[in-house]
Every structure is written in structure tokens, then in C-alpha cells.
Design a protein around this motif. Structure first.
Motif, mmCIF file in Angstrom:
data_model
loop_
_atom_site.group_PDB
_atom_site.id
_atom_site.type_symbol
_atom_site.label_atom_id
_atom_site.label_comp_id
_atom_site.label_asym_id
_atom_site.label_seq_id
_atom_site.Cartn_x
_atom_site.Cartn_y
_atom_site.Cartn_z
ATOM 1 N N GLU A 76 0.824 -1.203 0.000
ATOM 2 C CA GLU A 76 0.000 0.000 0.000
ATOM 3 C C GLU A 76 0.864 1.261 0.000
ATOM 4 O O GLU A 76 0.500 2.279 -0.610
ATOM 5 N N THR A 77 2.004 1.219 0.651
ATOM 6 C CA THR A 77 2.940 2.340 0.571
ATOM 7 C C THR A 77 3.476 2.474 -0.846
ATOM 8 O O THR A 77 3.630 3.586 -1.367
ATOM 9 N N ALA A 78 3.740 1.338 -1.467
ATOM 10 C CA ALA A 78 4.170 1.344 -2.870
ATOM 11 C C ALA A 78 3.115 1.986 -3.748
ATOM 12 O O ALA A 78 3.416 2.777 -4.658
ATOM 13 N N ALA A 79 1.852 1.654 -3.486
ATOM 14 C CA ALA A 79 0.767 2.195 -4.300
ATOM 15 C C ALA A 79 0.673 3.710 -4.193
ATOM 16 O O ALA A 79 0.425 4.407 -5.178
ATOM 17 N N ARG A 80 0.880 4.222 -3.002
ATOM 18 C CA ARG A 80 0.813 5.677 -2.851
ATOM 19 C C ARG A 80 1.893 6.363 -3.686
ATOM 20 O O ARG A 80 1.640 7.422 -4.279
ATOM 21 N N GLU A 81 3.085 5.771 -3.746
ATOM 22 C CA GLU A 81 4.141 6.328 -4.602
ATOM 23 C C GLU A 81 3.692 6.317 -6.072
ATOM 24 O O GLU A 81 3.943 7.265 -6.814
ATOM 25 N N ILE A 82 3.051 5.241 -6.479
ATOM 26 C CA ILE A 82 2.571 5.146 -7.862
ATOM 27 C C ILE A 82 1.505 6.197 -8.132
ATOM 28 O O ILE A 82 1.567 6.939 -9.127
ATOM 29 N N PHE A 83 0.499 6.275 -7.244
ATOM 30 C CA PHE A 83 -0.614 7.178 -7.467
ATOM 31 C C PHE A 83 -0.195 8.648 -7.380
ATOM 32 O O PHE A 83 -0.851 9.509 -7.968
ATOM 33 N N GLU A 84 0.873 8.944 -6.670
ATOM 34 C CA GLU A 84 1.363 10.325 -6.624
ATOM 35 C C GLU A 84 1.739 10.789 -8.021
ATOM 36 O O GLU A 84 1.527 11.962 -8.384
ATOM 37 N N ALA A 85 2.275 9.917 -8.833
ATOM 38 C CA ALA A 85 2.672 10.254 -10.195
ATOM 39 C C ALA A 85 1.573 9.945 -11.204
ATOM 40 O O ALA A 85 1.425 10.646 -12.207
ATOM 41 N N ASN A 86 0.791 8.888 -10.953
ATOM 42 C CA ASN A 86 -0.170 8.389 -11.941
ATOM 43 C C ASN A 86 -1.404 7.877 -11.210
ATOM 44 O O ASN A 86 -1.422 6.743 -10.735
ATOM 45 N N ILE A 87 -2.436 8.705 -11.144
ATOM 46 C CA ILE A 87 -3.627 8.330 -10.389
ATOM 47 C C ILE A 87 -4.390 7.198 -11.073
ATOM 48 O O ILE A 87 -5.221 6.541 -10.443
ATOM 49 N N LEU A 88 -4.119 6.938 -12.337
ATOM 50 C CA LEU A 88 -4.696 5.791 -13.035
ATOM 51 C C LEU A 88 -3.682 4.653 -13.121
ATOM 52 O O LEU A 88 -3.677 3.864 -14.067
ATOM 53 N N GLY A 89 -2.837 4.548 -12.100
ATOM 54 C CA GLY A 89 -1.817 3.500 -12.099
ATOM 55 C C GLY A 89 -2.390 2.103 -12.150
ATOM 56 O O GLY A 89 -1.738 1.179 -12.649
ATOM 57 N N GLY A 90 -3.600 1.907 -11.640
ATOM 58 C CA GLY A 90 -4.214 0.583 -11.700
ATOM 59 C C GLY A 90 -4.531 0.160 -13.113
ATOM 60 O O GLY A 90 -4.226 -0.972 -13.522
ATOM 61 N N MET A 91 -5.136 1.047 -13.906
ATOM 62 C CA MET A 91 -5.433 0.707 -15.297
ATOM 63 C C MET A 91 -4.160 0.625 -16.124
ATOM 64 O O MET A 91 -4.007 -0.266 -16.961
ATOM 65 N N CYS A 92 -3.232 1.542 -15.901
ATOM 66 C CA CYS A 92 -1.995 1.509 -16.674
ATOM 67 C C CYS A 92 -1.231 0.209 -16.433
ATOM 68 O O CYS A 92 -0.568 -0.302 -17.334
ATOM 69 N N ALA A 93 -1.322 -0.336 -15.213
ATOM 70 C CA ALA A 93 -0.674 -1.621 -14.945
ATOM 71 C C ALA A 93 -1.272 -2.733 -15.783
ATOM 72 O O ALA A 93 -0.612 -3.737 -16.053
ATOM 73 N N ARG A 94 -2.509 -2.543 -16.233
ATOM 74 C CA ARG A 94 -3.196 -3.560 -17.029
ATOM 75 C C ARG A 94 -3.016 -3.376 -18.535
ATOM 76 O O ARG A 94 -2.959 -4.356 -19.279
ATOM 77 N N VAL A 95 -2.970 -2.116 -18.994
ATOM 78 C CA VAL A 95 -3.036 -1.878 -20.439
ATOM 79 C C VAL A 95 -1.782 -1.263 -21.035
ATOM 80 O O VAL A 95 -1.663 -1.207 -22.267
ATOM 81 N N CYS A 96 -0.844 -0.787 -20.218
ATOM 82 C CA CYS A 96 0.362 -0.173 -20.784
ATOM 83 C C CYS A 96 1.172 -1.186 -21.586
ATOM 84 O O CYS A 96 1.322 -2.341 -21.162
ATOM 85 N N PRO A 97 1.723 -0.776 -22.721
ATOM 86 C CA PRO A 97 2.665 -1.642 -23.435
ATOM 87 C C PRO A 97 4.017 -1.631 -22.719
ATOM 88 O O PRO A 97 4.995 -1.040 -23.189
ATOM 89 N N THR A 98 4.066 -2.263 -21.548
ATOM 90 C CA THR A 98 5.270 -2.218 -20.710
ATOM 91 C C THR A 98 6.495 -2.763 -21.433
ATOM 92 O O THR A 98 7.621 -2.369 -21.133
#
Length: 445
Positions: A76-98
Motif C-alpha cells: 500500500e505504501t508502494a501504491a501511494r508512490e505510484i498514485f502520486e505520479a499516476n492516479i490511473l496506475g491501476g489501469m496503466c498496470a493492465r493496459v500499458c505496453p510495458t
């Protein structure tokens, strides 16, 4: 392996596959990691200084930092770091061409050909935090400023959230019945299961200070002039509503469709067995939409699906992973061929193609033709802006400078409608976020 369709049924019909087969074919493309699997995956990270994965991320998430938090058992601490930069980090984790962004830049990829599973680790973290009640951020005191956001897609949601965090009141004007934009209506169903796009949008707006109004189409229910008069600033995240034409010889026939319309209908269907699909399907295009359309046509039970792209494979907009996924799912890929005509009496029966070749003056027809039988064809050759609402455009998109400023006073733009982007969810998020910061600076100067 996806279940095989029944044979012998011609023309687009519903119910080619059983409910069990459809459930298997449209199951989660990348199932989430367990807590143990996430810790193991996190252990592979080198935690690089000046990490190339961060540079490769359009939202510049501090990837080594959030992976270290997962390694320490603090998702959850990791998630806050992600959401600080990208509030749609959940969807991007699913659809980004990583594979061409963060994971493509990973040192493990360069050294071993197997990157750290950044996308899956990001999903593990964000899903952990989003499963809790409440919202990770709080609003600043209200500023008394009001901002209109047009479009509830990735750019609009990111912009609205960041503005709300700063204490501004935001009204999102959205034409569609649901928020999410292409995340809700335009990506393959197997990439975002369990109504995630709608749940994410509701979670984002949970910060407060954001009003969502549906049935508000720009140029119809609302105008840009009226919004500029009523609000202190306007952000346009309207996407691309038009679909490019193919200009084929022959009449409009039953069985010819736009890929985006097909994907939208599939995403909103409550029963996939009711969706008609052809026996022999042809998809025209080389981007992610073309791949999503082709793979899902096969998953619905089409016996034959052929994707045809006018240039060489290396020039495709779809990533190598997406191309390989299509091939694994039974889609035939044909390159360096362009459609020239359709055949049929009232209903599509075949598509005629001409071989293409790259020459000194660019792509040119060779004169060699071939015909593919088809009872259904989908166009996935790009979209266009439609009405520019008086804004300056270049190559069919709104011209912006800096952090999304347009030439029109009080108006910013971002996402697919803005020039210079790459039509990715993560890029739209970055543009919406950065425009919000610029709007905030202007409103508080």
C-alpha cells in the motif's frame, strides 16, 4: 488455449461458442500476482540509480522505490508512490505496453532478456490500496475556483483529480453514460475485467470536489464559449470521435464495421453469447485497436480472422507482444497489403487487396492483387478529431504548447485529441496531470 468455434455457420451470428468457452477466452490476460509471487518478482529488481525504467515511463513513476516497498512487504505504501505520479496506475498496470516502455528499458531485459515484471508489480500494489475503503489523498482547502473538464477519459480524470487535490471545484462534462473514455469503451475486454474501468473512475472521484455530468457532448449540449464564460479554466480531454475512411471501391455492404464500435459494444455487453460474429473475419489496420478487434473476434468464435496491414511488420503501431498475442490466439497476420475494393450483393462476401512496397517515394502499390473471403470486415485505421470547436489543429489534432495550453484563452487540452501524443493511456494521464498543474499555477498567481 481458447476454445474452438463450431464450424459451418456462415455470416455474422450470435452464440458461436458456449458460455464456458467465452468465459475462458475473455478471462484476465495477466492474472494478478499473489503476495508471495510479488515478493519474489520484486527481489529481481536491481534498484538502479538513475533507473532507465523511470525515464521510459511517461508519468515518471519512481519504479525502484515502489518495488522496494513491495519487497519490504508494504504494497500500500508502494501504491501511494505510484498514485502520486499516476492516479490511473491501476489501469496503466493492465493496459500499458510495458514491453516497449518501463520493462523494455529494464537492465534485466538487456542482460537476460527477461525484465522485472513491473506491470504486474504495479497492479499488485495498486489493487492492494484500492481494495481498502477511503481515498489515499485529501483535498486542499477550497480555492473558490471552478474548472470545467470535458471528457471523463484518462486525461480528463487525471486532470480533474489533480485539480481537486489543489482545492479547485471541478465539473466533468461527459457525453457517454459511463466515465472512463477508451478505458471503458475502447480496449479489449480481457485486459480489464470485472468492470475495473468504472470502479477506478469512481475511486478517483472519491477525493471529493468533482461533479460528473453525463449526456454533455461538446458542441451540442455544451459549447466551448459557454464553458469559458462560466468557468475559470477549461480542460479538453475529448479524445477522437471520428473514424478514418478507407475509400474502397464498391458499395457499403452489410458486414462492414468500425473496430471501435465493435469493441465498445463488446465491452458493454452483459452477455457475450448475444454478440454476432462472422465466420470469416478481416481486420484492416496495424495498431492496438486492430489487434484488440482481431483477437476478440476470434475469441467470440470466428473460424478465420485475418489482420491485414499495409506496411511491414516492423512499422506496426501494435507492440511485438500484441502481435505475438494475436498470432498465438489464432489470428493470421498479413503485411504490405492494402484494401482496394469490397465484393458482395447486399452483404459482404470478400475484400480485395493490393500488395504494397516501400520505394524511394514511400509506400506504393505493386499491381499484384489477391482476394480474401469475408462475411465481416472491421476498419481499424485510426480516428480523427471531428469538430475542432474553433481550436487550431495540426494533422487533425489540437495544437498545444507547454503543459497543454491551447491558443484559446483559458483552454487547455490533453490526451488523444492533442497533437504530439502517442495515443497511450499513460501518456494521456501525464498530459492531464501536467495540464492541471499549469491550470493551478495560472489560477493561483
Amino acid at each position: 488455449m481458447p476454445a474452438q468455434p463450431q464450424t459451418g455457420q456462415t455470416g455474422p451470428i450470435a452464440g458461436r461458442l458456449s458460455a464456458d468457452a467465452l468465459a475462458e477466452n475473455f478471462s484476465d490476460l495477466h492474472p494478478p500476482l499473489s503476495a508471495h509471487e510479488a515478493r519474489v518478482a520484486a527481489d529481481r529488481c536491481y534498484f538502479c540509480h538513475d533507473a532507465p525504467c523511470v525515464t521510459a515511463c511517461p508519468t515518471e513513476i519512481d519504479i525502484p522505490l515502489f518495488i522496494r516497498e513491495i519487497q519490504a512487504g508494504r504494497p500500500e505504501t508502494a501504491a501511494r508512490e505510484i498514485f502520486e505520479a499516476n492516479i490511473l496506475g491501476g489501469m496503466c498496470a493492465r493496459v500499458c505496453p510495458t514491453e516497449v516502455l518501463c520493462e523494455g528499458a529494464c537492465v534485466r531485459e538487456a542482460a537476460e532478456g527477461r525484465p522485472v515484471e513491473i506491470g504486474l508489480l504495479q497492479r499488485h500494489a495498486t489493487d492492494s490500496l484500492m481494495a481498502r475503503q477511503g481515498h489515499p489523498f485529501t483535498r486542499a482547502p477550497r480555492t473558490g475556483k471552478r474548472v470545467a473538464v470535458v471528457g471523463a477519459g484518462p486525461a480528463g480524470l487525471a486532470c480533474a483529480h489533480r485539480l481537486a487535490r489543489h482545492g479547485h471545484d471541478v465539473v466533468i462534462h461527459e457525453g457517454a453514460p459511463k466515465p472512463g473514455g477508451l478505458n471503458e469503451y475502447g480496449i479489449a475486454a480481457y485486459k480489464s475485467v470485472d468492470d475495473f474501468a468504472a470502479r477506478e473512475a469512481a475511486w478517483i472521484m472519491g477525493i471529493g470536489g468533482i461533479e460528473l455530468r453525463h449526456g454533455q457532448w461538446l458542441g451540442r449540449e455544451v459549447t466551448l464559449d459557454a464553458l469559458r464564460e462560466e468557468y475559470d479554466a477549461v480542460f479538453l480531454g475529448i479524445g477522437l470521435s471520428g473514424v478514418n475512411a478507407l475509400g474502397l471501391d464498391g458499395p457499403d455492404l452489410e458486414g462492414m464495421h468500425d473496430a471501435v464500435t465493435f469493441i465498445s459494444a463488446l465491452r458493454q455487453s452483459e452477455d457475450l453469447s448475444t454478440l454476432p460474429i462472422g465466420r470469416e473475419v478481416v481486420v484492416i489496420g496495424g495498431g492496438m485497436t486492430a489487434i484488440d478487434c482481431a483477437v476478440q473476434a476470434k475469441a467470440l468464435g470466428a473460424e478465420s480472422v485475418t489482420l491485414v496491414y499495409r506496411r511491414a511488420r516492423a512499422a506496426m503501431g501494435a507492440s511485438g507482444f500484441e502481435q505475438d498475442l494475436a498470432a498465438r490466439r489464432g489470428v493470421r497476420l498479413i503485411f504490405e497489403a492494402a484494401p482496394v475494393a469490397v465484393e458482395g450483393e447486399g452483404r459482404l462476401s470478400a475484400v480485395v487487396f493490393e500488395r504494397m512496397a516501400e520505394g524511394p517515394d514511400g509506400l506504393a502499390p505493386t499491381g499484384a492483387r489477391f482476394t480474401l473471403p469475408a462475411d465481416q470486415m472491421f476498419r481499424a485505421v485510426g480516428q480523427c478529431l471531428g469538430d475542432a470547436n474553433g481550436l487550431e489543429t495540426v494533422q487533425g489534432k489540437v495544437v498545444t504548447q507547454g503543459s497543454g495550453r491551447t491558443a484559446m484563452d483559458k483552454v487547455w487540452a490533453g490526451g488523444d485529441c492533442a497533437a504530439g501524443g502517442d495515443d497511450l493511456t499513460v501518456t494521456a494521464v501525464a498530459q492531464g496531470r501536467d495540464a492541471a498543474e499549469d491550470i493551478h499555477r495560472v489560477l493561483t498567481d
